[in-house]
Design an enzyme around this catalytic site. Structure first.
Site, PDB file in Angstrom:
ATOM      1  N   ASP A 165      30.504  38.480  32.388  1.00  0.00           N
ATOM      2  CA  ASP A 165      31.727  38.147  33.133  1.00  0.00           C
ATOM      3  C   ASP A 165      32.686  39.327  33.056  1.00  0.00           C
ATOM      4  O   ASP A 165      32.833  39.943  31.998  1.00  0.00           O
ATOM      5  CB  ASP A 165      32.374  36.889  32.506  1.00  0.00           C
ATOM      6  CG  ASP A 165      33.319  36.181  33.449  1.00  0.00           C
ATOM      7  OD1 ASP A 165      34.316  36.810  33.871  1.00  0.00           O
ATOM      8  OD2 ASP A 165      33.076  35.008  33.758  1.00  0.00           O
ATOM      9  N   ASN A 166      33.327  39.631  34.187  1.00  0.00           N
ATOM     10  CA  ASN A 166      34.325  40.715  34.154  1.00  0.00           C
ATOM     11  C   ASN A 166      35.720  40.184  33.829  1.00  0.00           C
ATOM     12  O   ASN A 166      36.691  40.936  33.835  1.00  0.00           O
ATOM     13  CB  ASN A 166      34.343  41.485  35.487  1.00  0.00           C
ATOM     14  CG  ASN A 166      34.820  40.637  36.650  1.00  0.00           C
ATOM     15  OD1 ASN A 166      35.181  39.475  36.497  1.00  0.00           O
ATOM     16  ND2 ASN A 166      34.847  41.235  37.840  1.00  0.00           N
ATOM     17  N   LEU A 167      35.821  38.896  33.568  1.00  0.00           N
ATOM     18  CA  LEU A 167      37.079  38.230  33.194  1.00  0.00           C
ATOM     19  C   LEU A 167      38.174  38.409  34.245  1.00  0.00           C
ATOM     20  O   LEU A 167      39.356  38.343  33.929  1.00  0.00           O
ATOM     21  CB  LEU A 167      37.558  38.691  31.804  1.00  0.00           C
ATOM     22  CG  LEU A 167      36.593  38.384  30.650  1.00  0.00           C
ATOM     23  CD1 LEU A 167      37.142  38.904  29.328  1.00  0.00           C
ATOM     24  CD2 LEU A 167      36.304  36.884  30.527  1.00  0.00           C
ATOM     25  N   TYR A 210      34.732  33.243  52.901  1.00  0.00           N
ATOM     26  CA  TYR A 210      34.144  32.777  51.640  1.00  0.00           C
ATOM     27  C   TYR A 210      32.824  32.030  51.900  1.00  0.00           C
ATOM     28  O   TYR A 210      31.785  32.336  51.304  1.00  0.00           O
ATOM     29  CB  TYR A 210      35.157  31.884  50.913  1.00  0.00           C
ATOM     30  CG  TYR A 210      34.559  31.058  49.809  1.00  0.00           C
ATOM     31  CD1 TYR A 210      33.968  31.666  48.696  1.00  0.00           C
ATOM     32  CD2 TYR A 210      34.575  29.654  49.864  1.00  0.00           C
ATOM     33  CE1 TYR A 210      33.414  30.901  47.679  1.00  0.00           C
ATOM     34  CE2 TYR A 210      34.024  28.886  48.848  1.00  0.00           C
ATOM     35  CZ  TYR A 210      33.451  29.510  47.770  1.00  0.00           C
ATOM     36  OH  TYR A 210      32.892  28.757  46.762  1.00  0.00           O
TER      37      TYR A 210
HETATM   38  N1  LIG Z   1      35.510  25.173  41.876  1.00  0.00           N
HETATM   39  C1  LIG Z   1      34.982  24.608  42.966  1.00  0.00           C
HETATM   40  O1  LIG Z   1      35.465  23.556  43.459  1.00  0.00           O
HETATM   41  C2  LIG Z   1      33.777  25.218  43.622  1.00  0.00           C
HETATM   42  C3  LIG Z   1      33.206  24.565  44.731  1.00  0.00           C
HETATM   43  C4  LIG Z   1      32.070  25.122  45.317  1.00  0.00           C
HETATM   44  C5  LIG Z   1      31.500  26.282  44.818  1.00  0.00           C
HETATM   45  N2  LIG Z   1      32.078  26.922  43.759  1.00  0.00           N
HETATM   46  C6  LIG Z   1      31.452  28.148  43.267  1.00  0.00           C
HETATM   47  O2  LIG Z   1      31.215  27.990  41.876  1.00  0.00           O
HETATM   48  C7  LIG Z   1      31.358  29.231  41.196  1.00  0.00           C
HETATM   49  C8  LIG Z   1      32.334  29.073  40.065  1.00  0.00           C
HETATM   50  O3  LIG Z   1      33.595  28.634  40.584  1.00  0.00           O
HETATM   51  P1  LIG Z   1      34.838  28.444  39.609  1.00  0.00           P
HETATM   52  O4  LIG Z   1      35.774  27.500  40.247  1.00  0.00           O
HETATM   53  O5  LIG Z   1      34.334  28.186  38.230  1.00  0.00           O
HETATM   54  O6  LIG Z   1      35.467  29.906  39.685  1.00  0.00           O
HETATM   55  P2  LIG Z   1      36.125  30.793  38.540  1.00  0.00           P
HETATM   56  O7  LIG Z   1      36.965  31.793  39.237  1.00  0.00           O
HETATM   57  O8  LIG Z   1      36.791  29.911  37.519  1.00  0.00           O
HETATM   58  O9  LIG Z   1      34.876  31.485  37.871  1.00  0.00           O
HETATM   59  C9  LIG Z   1      34.246  32.636  38.402  1.00  0.00           C
HETATM   60  C10 LIG Z   1      33.912  33.552  37.235  1.00  0.00           C
HETATM   61  O10 LIG Z   1      33.215  34.697  37.726  1.00  0.00           O
HETATM   62  C11 LIG Z   1      33.775  35.893  37.168  1.00  0.00           C
HETATM   63  N3  LIG Z   1      33.532  36.966  38.165  1.00  0.00           N
HETATM   64  C12 LIG Z   1      33.956  37.000  39.456  1.00  0.00           C
HETATM   65  N4  LIG Z   1      33.516  38.123  40.059  1.00  0.00           N
HETATM   66  C13 LIG Z   1      32.772  38.805  39.130  1.00  0.00           C
HETATM   67  C14 LIG Z   1      32.043  40.030  39.156  1.00  0.00           C
HETATM   68  N5  LIG Z   1      31.997  40.808  40.240  1.00  0.00           N
HETATM   69  N6  LIG Z   1      31.417  40.432  38.020  1.00  0.00           N
HETATM   70  C15 LIG Z   1      31.458  39.666  36.913  1.00  0.00           C
HETATM   71  N7  LIG Z   1      32.121  38.503  36.829  1.00  0.00           N
HETATM   72  C16 LIG Z   1      32.781  38.069  37.917  1.00  0.00           C
HETATM   73  C17 LIG Z   1      35.236  35.545  36.935  1.00  0.00           C
HETATM   74  O11 LIG Z   1      35.877  36.342  35.962  1.00  0.00           O
HETATM   75  C18 LIG Z   1      35.144  34.067  36.515  1.00  0.00           C
HETATM   76  O12 LIG Z   1      34.957  33.932  35.122  1.00  0.00           O
HETATM   77  C19 LIG Z   1      31.768  30.246  42.252  1.00  0.00           C
HETATM   78  O13 LIG Z   1      30.621  30.927  42.679  1.00  0.00           O
HETATM   79  C20 LIG Z   1      32.328  29.380  43.365  1.00  0.00           C
HETATM   80  O14 LIG Z   1      32.200  30.004  44.610  1.00  0.00           O
HETATM   81  C21 LIG Z   1      33.187  26.402  43.141  1.00  0.00           C
END
Ligand SMILES: NC(=O)c1ccc[n+]([C@@H]2O[C@H](COP(=O)([O-])OP(=O)(O)OC[C@H]3O[C@@H](n4cnc5c(N)ncnc54)[C@H](O)[C@@H]3O)[C@@H](O)[C@H]2O)c1
Length: 327
Positions: free
Chosen positions: A31-33, A140
């Site tokens: 994770d890049n945080l 997206y």
């Molecule tokens: N939350 C929702 O309702 C929802 C619905 C449908 C799909 N999703 C998908 O689920 C996944 C997680 O969603 P979430 O809500 O937990 O998001 P989030 O933003 O909480 O988590 C995403 C994580 O990915 C890391 N990240 C992002 N780009 C990166 C990169 N280039 N390199 C390394 N790390 C990276 C971020 O630091 C973060 O920890 C995503 O792919 C999102 O598209 C989420």
């Protein structure tokens, strides 16, 4: 299994890490945080790199003995994706192609990918199954659909296996593990309603109350994040059994209107949530509800937390913990 979880410091990723650990798996987080949190790591090793950094990605995956990858890392704000499309393609599509190539170079053949209901666009039926036409109406959703197509092509030309899990509205929190949702900015209804109630967020605006729904507000399928987590455990554990490529819609199959959700949040907090009605938001379909029959039949998955009251209560418990212990 020895597993790598990208985006494991984020909302859905951290709950899935918790479920994988409970199921006895060995988890490393990449994770890049950028939107994730150190407090969400749960004692797992962190590989603190960006998926766009191919040099370090290749080096970090080689020789580690990972047997599969669960890939949550992505940018996921619809509005931001409209304003910064190239960044979204680079992060979500470029990041995933880098990951797949690094996996192939390291002989890792199993991937579970976080996809979304946003790939469907405006629904032509109230209940959305896997075969529903895919016509995303925002950048997206486009990036997620392109990744699904790319993964399907990769599985057709190699031993690589991929499962795409398309979440509807992820919500709720795990109060035992002290995990929950913390996005900046927060665009999701439940945390915003709870923060409005607690006085720690902005006043709440409802985007339209003239939709053709039961009370005029948009209807969505809220699925508890721990239920999403259990689907990931099932998907990675069963991947060999199911063949090379699979897609599954994950939701409760129940629709709740924005007003239902606010009522559930009011019940959890014990106070009225002040809100105003604003205009409709561009690109919001009236109703989005999943048919998760295929996940039920093939993965043996069914959600355990179906009611919106339970989801709102767990989110409120988390919100109190976050405010008192982390913020
Ligand atoms: N939350 C929702 O309702 C929802 C619905 C449908 C799909 N999703 C998908 O689920 C996944 C997680 O969603 P979430 O809500 O937990 O998001 P989030 O933003 O909480 O988590 C995403 C994580 O990915 C890391 N990240 C992002 N780009 C990166 C990169 N280039 N390199 C390394 N790390 C990276 C971020 O630091 C973060 O920890 C995503 O792919 C999102 O598209 C989420």
């Amino acid at each position: 299994m020895k597993l790598l979880v990208t985006g494991g410091a984020g909302f859905v990723g951290s709950h899935s890490v918790n479920a994988l650990l409970q199921a006895g798996h060995d988890v490393t987080i990449l994770d890049n945080l950028s939107t994730g949190h150190r407090w969400a790591l749960q004692g797992c090793e962190l590989i603190p790199i960006d998926l766009r950094d191919t040099y370090h990605l290749n080096r970090k995956l080689k020789g580690r003995g990972f047997e599969g990858v669960l890939h949550f890392a992505a940018k996921s704000l619809v509005g931001e994706s409209k304003n910064q499309p190239a960044m979204y393609y680079q992060n979500n599509v470029g990041g995933t192609t880098n990951l797949v190539r690094a996996m192939q170079a390291a002989d890792i053949q199993k991937l579970v990918f976080s996809s979304t209901a946003a790939i469907f666009g405006n629904p032509i039926s109230d209940l959305i199954d896997e075969e529903h036409p895919k016509a995303p109406i925002n950048v997206y959703g486009q990036t997620k659909l392109v990744v699904e197509q790319m993964l399907q092509a990769v599985t057709q030309s190699s031993n690589f296996s991929a499962t795409c899990l398309r979440y509807f509205n992820a919500a709720g929190a795990n109060n035992t593990a002290n995990l929950g949702e913390w996005h900046e900015p927060e665009t999701h209804l439940i945390p915003n309603a709870l923060r409005a109630a607690a006085g720690t967020g902005n006043p709440l605006t409802l985007f339209g109350d003239d939709y053709p729904t039961v009370d005029g507000t948009c209807v969505r399928d809220y699925v508890h994040v721990d239920d999403l987590a259990s689907a990931h455990v099932a998907a990675i554990e069963q991947m060999d059994k199911r063949g090379a490529f699979g897609t599954y819609n994950l939701g409760n199959g129940n629709g709740y209107s924005v007003k239902d959700v606010i009522a559930a949040c009011e019940k959890a907090v014990g106070t009225e949530i002040p809100h105003t009605i604003g205009p409709r938001r561009e690109g919001d379909p009236a109703t989005l509800v999943a048919s998760a029959q295929k996940a039920h039949n093939e993965l043996g998955w069914s959600p355990k937390h179906e009611g919106i009251d339970e989801i709102a209560q767990s989110a409120w418990n988390w919100e109190c913990y976050r405010r008192d212990s982390l913020a």
